[in-house]
Scaffold this motif. Structure first.
Motif: not given
Length: 491
Positions: A59-61, A64-66, A75-79, A252-257
């Motif tokens: 869960k390091s992201g 998101t970065l891919i 790329a799928p991301s999950d909790a 901050a990958g989530l912020l960028g996405q």
């Protein structure tokens, strides 16, 4: 005297020499089908897009970065960490998914579009059922690079297959993007173990360490990114980290996405929050539960608040409302500001400078590592000549020295005073590898002018390399630039 010296042509570069050695090694082991086939695969990869492994903590992201690097939601991301299978994202004219078993059998998965949900379901297969997924996508972002996503280093998949198997995957990639929320001893030990081979120690140029989810550093409040910057500087200057990575970057990958997907409706909701008094807004965002369960303002339902948190995170919501309150309420301006503050641009620039622009040096590193692995794993009589040529290439791989110093200059590990920094970067090939570009001259410059400028640079950097007033780090940097000047004169 070499044939190049007789003809006046420039001697072959490191990648050409490494390729020639790989072919000779493959010929030498032609009676060993398994080894010869393995080497042939490495030979074919030289002409394929650069292979970058994206790995790191659970869960390091990574996903998101891919998606950010590719510029598409693949790329799928999950909790929770779900990836159990090594997943290769590569360019293809049509969407396609191929699943490979541990025994090498391939099965095409019928798809018309690449839905992250379909990929997610396949990634949940056990490693003993599916060893690797290959995702072909027509995304332009995959034309220059191939991305390999691995399970998290502490995931159940890695525990089952072993860390050595993961380290093996990293040796098959040309470069590594390692993600972790905060570097732990296990991260450093793992990356050091992946750099144990002689080539890796000689050329620690293929790894970028990203402090992902930097928006959660500390309390995850407005001071998260400055705190993450401080942590990155501390690790960047640590000798153990410098032994395998020149870049240590917070992101901050989530912020960028989220910045890429932000809509006008999202901005309207965030603007309502921004209109609250600063103290009330700050109290509202003290925790995720408080924000979701609050009725202030009443016009924002709980489901909308939950969606904002999922896509932006608490830091992102707080940061976006602060930007809007400060006058960045326009959708385009807000997207641009969030993307810049996420540091994704910095990471993409580091990947481009460290990996894409210097990919010949990285490919040569991969080739020589393959030769080294074969000579070590399968020694036999008559291989001494191959080993000798390998050692010679390793000792004279100035391209690696250039790349290592460029990375250190770009990341701030090494700083040269004033104009020396820019001059060093230019001579090292940061702005182009052509002789004229390195010397800062135009295309119409005569050979005599090129020789004069190269001679001037040689004298200047020779003085710096022997200056007793400089410390050892700066003298070593000057010696690397000096050797580049010597090559410019020889060229």
């Amino acid at each position: 005297m070499s044939p190049a010296a007789h003809t006046g042509e420039a001697p072959p570069g490191l990648l050409q020499q490494a390729r020639a050695l790989l072919i000779r090694t493959m010929t030498f082991y032609r009676d060993d089908p398994r080894t010869a086939s393995w080497l042939r695969e490495r030979l074919e990869r030289i002409d394929e897009p650069l292979r970058i492994a994206v790995t790191g903590r659970v869960k390091s992201g990574k996903s998101t970065l891919i998606n950010a690097l590719v510029g598409a939601d693949l790329a799928p991301s999950d909790a929770e960490e779900r990836t159990q299978v090594n997943t290769v994202y590569q360019y293809g004219p049509e969407p396609r998914i191929t699943a490979y078993t541990p025994h090498g059998a391939a099965q095409n998965v019928p798809v018309s579009t690449l839905d992250p949900g379909t990929i997610r379901d396949l990634q949940r297969w056990r490693p003993d059922e599916v060893a690797r997924l290959v995702i072909d996508s027509p995304s332009p972002g995959l034309q220059a690079i191939t991305l390999i996503e691995t399970p998290g280093v502490s995931s159940s998949a890695v525990k089952e297959t072993g860390r050595s198997a993961l380290a093996q995957i990293l040796t098959e990639a040309d470069a590594v993007l390692y993600l972790t929320r905060h570097p732990h001893q296990t991260d450093i030990q793992f990356l050091q173990s992946a750099h144990e081979l002689q080539v890796a120690r000689r050329a620690p140029i293929n790894t970028i360490l990203a402090l992902s989810r930097a928006d959660e550093t500390g309390s995850g409040s407005s001071d998260a990114m400055p705190a993450a910057d401080k942590v990155a500087r501390q690790y960047r200057d640590e000798p153990r980290v410098r032994s395998f990575a020149q870049y240590v970057l917070p992101v901050a990958g989530l912020l960028g996405q989220a910045a890429a997907t932000l809509s006008a409706q999202d901005v309207d909701v965030l603007a309502e929050l921004a209109r609250l008094p600063a103290e009330e807004r700050e109290n509202l965002l003290l925790s995720a539960d408080r924000f979701v369960n609050s009725t202030t303002p009443e016009t924002i339902p709980a489901a909308t608040r939950q969606d904002l948190l999922r896509r932006l995170g608490r830091f992102g919501v707080e940061h976006a409302t602060t930007l809007i309150a400060g006058g960045s309420g326009d959708l385009k301006k807000l997207r641009s500001a969030l993307l810049a503050d996420s540091r994704l641009n910095d990471l993409q620039e580091a990947v481009h400078q460290q990996f894409v622009e210097r990919q010949e040096a990285l490919r040569a590193r991969s080739v020589l590592m393959a030769v080294d692995m074969v000579l070590r794993a399968n020694p036999r009589s008559g291989a001494q000549q191959l080993r000798g040529e390998f050692e010679r290439l390793l000792a004279n791989a100035h391209e690696w020295d250039e790349l290592r110093l460029l990375s250190a200059l770009h990341s701030g590990q090494v700083r040269l005073p004033g104009r020396e920094q820019e001059a060093a970067e230019r001579l090292l090939g940061a702005f182009g590898s052509q002789r004229r570009t390195r010397l800062g001259l135009g295309t119409d410059t005569s050979e005599a002018e090129l020789a004069d400028r190269a001679g001037e640079a040689l004298v200047r950097w020779r003085l710096l390399a022997t200056d007793p007033m400089q410390d050892s780090v700066h003298r070593e940097a000057a010696r690397t630039v000096l050797r580049s000047c010597e090559r410019l004169i020889a060229g």
